[in-house]
Design an enzyme around this catalytic site. Sequence first.
Site, PDB file in Angstrom:
ATOM      1  N   VAL A  67      33.680  43.218  31.598  1.00 32.69           N
ATOM      2  CA  VAL A  67      33.857  44.223  32.652  1.00 32.69           C
ATOM      3  C   VAL A  67      35.179  44.976  32.502  1.00 32.69           C
ATOM      4  O   VAL A  67      36.055  44.575  31.748  1.00 32.69           O
ATOM      5  CB  VAL A  67      33.758  43.578  34.059  1.00 32.69           C
ATOM      6  CG1 VAL A  67      32.425  42.900  34.223  1.00 32.69           C
ATOM      7  CG2 VAL A  67      34.883  42.568  34.277  1.00 32.69           C
ATOM      8  N   GLU A  68      35.305  46.070  33.267  1.00 40.10           N
ATOM      9  CA  GLU A  68      36.473  46.974  33.231  1.00 40.10           C
ATOM     10  C   GLU A  68      36.748  47.470  31.818  1.00 40.10           C
ATOM     11  O   GLU A  68      37.901  47.569  31.387  1.00 40.10           O
ATOM     12  CB  GLU A  68      37.720  46.300  33.834  1.00 40.10           C
ATOM     13  CG  GLU A  68      37.643  46.159  35.344  1.00 40.10           C
ATOM     14  CD  GLU A  68      38.957  45.751  35.971  1.00 40.10           C
ATOM     15  OE1 GLU A  68      39.992  45.863  35.289  1.00 40.10           O
ATOM     16  OE2 GLU A  68      38.948  45.327  37.124  1.00 40.10           O
ATOM     17  N   GLY A  69      35.701  47.777  31.081  1.00 44.41           N
ATOM     18  CA  GLY A  69      35.836  48.226  29.696  1.00 44.41           C
ATOM     19  C   GLY A  69      35.654  47.057  28.758  1.00 44.41           C
ATOM     20  O   GLY A  69      36.549  46.229  28.624  1.00 44.41           O
TER      21      GLY A  69
END
Length: 805
Positions: free
Chosen positions: A499-501
């Site tokens: 997540v978050e990239g």
Amino acid sequence: MLIVGLLVALLLLLGFAFAGCGWLAWVTAAVALFATWIVRCVASPLLLYGLLFATALVALVTGLPPLRRALFARALLPVLGKVMPRLGETERIALEAGTVWWDAQIFSGMPDWDALLRFQCKPLSPREQAFMDGPVTRLCEMLDDWQIEQDRDLPPEVWDFIKRERFFGMVLPERYGGLGMSEIGHSRVVTRIATRSVAAAVTVMVPNSLGPGELLVHYGTEEQKQRYLPRLAEGLEVPCFALTGPEAGSDAAATQSEGIVEWGRWQGEEVIGLRLNWNKRYITLAPVATLIGLAFRLKDPNGLLGGPVDRGITCALIPSDLPGVVIGKHHDPMGVPFANGPIEGHDVFVPIDAIIGGVAQAGHGWRMLMESLAAGRSISLPALAVGAAQMATRICGAYATVREQFDTPIGRFEGIEEPLARIAGLTYLMTATRTLTCGALDAGEKPAVLGSIAKAYLTDAMREVVSDAMDIRAGAAIQRGPRNALSRMWMSVPIGITVEGANILTRSMIIYGQGAIRCHPWVQKLIEAIAAKDLAAFDRATFGYINFVFTRGVRAFLLGLTGSRLASAPADTELHRQYQHLTRFASAFAVISDLCMATLGGALKRREKISGRLADALAWQYLAAATLKRYHDEPKLASNYDLARWGVALALYRTQEALRGVLDNLPSGFAASVGRLLVFPLGARFRPPSDGLGQRAARAILEDREARIHLTEDIHVPGPNEPGLGELEAALDKAVRALPVETKLRDAVRAGRIDRASKDQLDDIALAAGIISAEEYVALAEANEARDAVVQVDAFDEAIYRQLR
């Protein structure tokens, strides 16, 4: 003739000084003077005059900017314009998000270590420490992670406590009802909660990182802040942020979610508003959210707002109870039970003032998101990773001391000692990186590149640490139940990585792609000059770049040739040589980075294997700098010295291998050969941490109680009767008290004072023979009983087993 040579050398010096080529001027002047003297001695005056004239001509046309621009820069500008990368609008915004900090020092090739050591990371304030000791401790005591896993949710009383104690408003300003915590305070809260329950940590961290609250604080109108922030802080609103969709993952700007500006009815009145349609997924807190932050593409086909039809990515606040909003379903992220799910909107109408920041911020959503992510990546997932690493360190340090095989604690075996060293060393390095990155944020920076490094490389290190911990616990690590906290950490590892990239994207595209342009002393200036067709700026940037390449190439060669000994570094430190080696690698990185940009040009951003290796080199230099900074700032324990050396040794080796990998795969063999000559003139000399250093790092968490506690200061330690870490800590205390008695028994057997026997019989024989006292006998019995308890694993009867989730 010598006088003439001196004049020519002076002309060269002045010319290059005008060109901004500092040190290069002195080198060139010296070469010119030496050449003049040689020619004077061996050649005819005619040859000497010819050489002097040619040298003076070159100095004149390259040293005087007007001539240089007319003869060189004007012809070079269109050529470089074709090979330099062209930036789209979304790329430009992403690149400009956040600020540049220590990453620029690495790209400079000459890091200023004194500046880093002078920098003060903000400590917890007394109010933050009170929050840690009070509400955070009480929350941790309320959390039963195994039961949360079975119930698939936090208990109602935990939800109420989180809202009542304003965990959702930790970073919101106090004037709006929030706690106004620093970034290091925010991070340490998340870390501690994560050591009790990843589900609870994720629930707390998301509203405090990328969410409506963060966006409102920085970009909202005052009316929006007054309306929403107090409700968010008090938990009266549960927020989520809807960014990712099926069609827009890594390329979030490609979203098909759309908002059309039109007239519509809102609360009985006809108003200008947005007709929204969206389809999002992977949205944390979506199933329980009351307020949705939404990213979408805004279009104004009727010109109601004025300006272009396509206004670009925009962010708005959407109440979840509006007609057309569809939420409530759940994803199941690796079985970790935090609320996460899809969210849809069908012809949802909201007034135009739902746009965060009002109409003035229409079309600026991508910039908002990139700037918020620049900070958010630095905190939430790195905090989660540090919590997992510290927990693994605490568990394995105790378990490898308590657990015995062949009458010996398993931590004494070299096969166990090796992963223990990695666990201890990486935990030290990870915590150091978290602290320094949060320190930069608290100082007002928004280090986009360093935040991405912290997110990607700390979550990758979490995977390595937890994997090693699982190996050490062996069979006990794969049996789920209340005793086994490691299994739940293991399930959460892919969440942090994804997540978050996702880390693949972050490593191969974001870190170096953003860093090379933002952090390099000349690249962004060169790109901007080419885009603006500014000949004077292009001239300054080009010749400044030439000087940079020349000087860093010479530095890298000399430092490589002398084993880094010419590098400047803080003298008053035991780790002086480590600073020197990192200075050398900064110069080496600058050289290889420029070779890649020169030979690949705009194609470099498509050569993701090469850019990924450059990201590795950049990242490990930053992690090493954070490790040195931590050692400088903290108490000088002997174990800290060994752990810092272990971390820097690993970082130097991985930096070296990353740079070698770049050179081995450069399409230009000539450029690769030049790079090897300049960067590795004596070959690749760095090795991973030695076995001896690894042994000392492992012993720090096996035998040094102070070091073990210092290394895991962020975790929550439960009571001695709680299954898992609580019982393990209690068993460790009993095992440590029994160690001198066990040593006495072994010595007695070796001396022949008592016969060899099984462990339980040996205790009785030693007591009867007077080898040990009754008190010592009790200490042995308690230790054996505690050992037996903590090596047990959970087992369930048929009915309960079939109900397990």
